[in-house]
Write a protein that holds these residues in place. Sequence first.
Motif, PDB file in Angstrom:
ATOM      1  N   UNK A  33       0.808  -1.205   0.000  1.00 10.45           N
ATOM      2  CA  UNK A  33       0.000   0.000   0.000  1.00 10.45           C
ATOM      3  C   UNK A  33       0.847   1.264   0.000  1.00 10.45           C
ATOM      4  N   UNK A  34       2.060   1.184   0.543  1.00 12.18           N
ATOM      5  CA  UNK A  34       2.861   2.388   0.682  1.00 12.18           C
ATOM      6  C   UNK A  34       3.467   2.841  -0.641  1.00 12.18           C
ATOM      7  N   UNK A  35       3.423   2.004  -1.672  1.00 10.01           N
ATOM      8  CA  UNK A  35       4.068   2.341  -2.932  1.00 10.01           C
ATOM      9  C   UNK A  35       3.013   2.659  -3.972  1.00 10.01           C
ATOM     10  N   UNK A 214       8.244   8.076   5.073  1.00 14.23           N
ATOM     11  CA  UNK A 214       9.003   8.097   3.825  1.00 14.23           C
ATOM     12  C   UNK A 214       8.077   7.912   2.626  1.00 14.23           C
ATOM     13  N   UNK A 215       7.152   6.974   2.745  1.00 19.59           N
ATOM     14  CA  UNK A 215       6.211   6.716   1.657  1.00 19.59           C
ATOM     15  C   UNK A 215       5.330   7.934   1.394  1.00 19.59           C
ATOM     16  N   UNK A 232      -6.078   2.803  -3.128  1.00 21.99           N
ATOM     17  CA  UNK A 232      -7.200   3.427  -2.424  1.00 21.99           C
ATOM     18  C   UNK A 232      -6.751   4.282  -1.247  1.00 21.99           C
ATOM     19  N   UNK A 233      -5.825   3.762  -0.433  1.00 19.87           N
ATOM     20  CA  UNK A 233      -5.405   4.503   0.754  1.00 19.87           C
ATOM     21  C   UNK A 233      -4.755   5.830   0.398  1.00 19.87           C
ATOM     22  N   UNK A 234      -3.844   5.821  -0.579  1.00 16.21           N
ATOM     23  CA  UNK A 234      -3.191   7.069  -0.963  1.00 16.21           C
ATOM     24  C   UNK A 234      -4.155   7.984  -1.699  1.00 16.21           C
ATOM     25  N   UNK A 265      16.562   8.892  -3.389  1.00 18.38           N
ATOM     26  CA  UNK A 265      17.055   8.833  -2.011  1.00 18.38           C
ATOM     27  C   UNK A 265      16.014   8.223  -1.077  1.00 18.38           C
ATOM     28  N   UNK A 266      14.770   8.658  -1.212  1.00 20.32           N
ATOM     29  CA  UNK A 266      13.707   8.139  -0.345  1.00 20.32           C
ATOM     30  C   UNK A 266      13.548   6.638  -0.545  1.00 20.32           C
ATOM     31  N   UNK A 267      13.588   6.191  -1.785  1.00 18.07           N
ATOM     32  CA  UNK A 267      13.481   4.770  -2.073  1.00 18.07           C
ATOM     33  C   UNK A 267      14.593   3.972  -1.394  1.00 18.07           C
TER      34      UNK A 267
END
Length: 282
Positions: A33-35, A214-215, A232-234, A265-267
Amino acid sequence: MYKLNFLFLLFASLFINSCGNGQAENETEETTEEISEEATENVVEGESNSNVMNPRTFGGEKNENQNFIDNMLPAADKANSDMLGCYVGDFGKNMINITLYKAENGKAEGYSVCAGNFRKIKGTYEKAPDGHYEFLMEEPGDDKYDGTFDFTLNTADNLITGSWIPFKKEGNSSKNYSLKKRKYKYDPTVGKYPQASQRELTDEDVNNLLEEELAEMRNEIYARHGYSFKNKDWRYHFEDKDWYMPMGVDIRDKLTDVEAINIELIYEYESYFEEYYDDYGR
């Protein structure tokens, strides 16, 4: 800075081409879900010995629907017409953008962006006695979630009000909507983590953030460019922000140099967090 050689999981995104399906809540979620789908696709192997993502080039050719949006949006934006433009608002549990880019001699053309889906719409309009315009526009009909948009356009209030009726009733539900005319403008100052669009981040900016933070920082970059999330969540998260406006389904080439560098960088830290959770950060 941690120098990481990491593997990215490839997972399938469920592309449901009808805004009607996205309009019908689009309950299918991705495995992670975070991606966001957009960010997940944007990972490539660099020319050096290390694996490097390039958020603007990985994933093959640009989405053809986004090419259509990019070609038609200037007509909707710059046309000398009270009718043309982007109309945005709630559509069931989701947010929809109905863009009208042509209205001449009783015939109209446009498209919708909703829940990560894009659909062309075409139909007719006529001027009512009260000065408003009555539109009847249909999606192509080649998808089981297509339907008809029946709405009134009040040019004085820049407002569309109407209903969407699915061609096929099974698995679909009709919807009413009230959409306000809005003009999109990229703004790097909005959001919880605006620095990710304003300057190159350092390790100190991200090395103590939780994985979900981060996500959010990374997905927020895409949201500023009007990316319409399938996840859906994002989708719900950003559609709740007053600055957000769903504009497209593939915004890779709109990322700035700074944003592309920061996504890389975040990845790295997201991947490191997943692998070394017990020893990482807080």
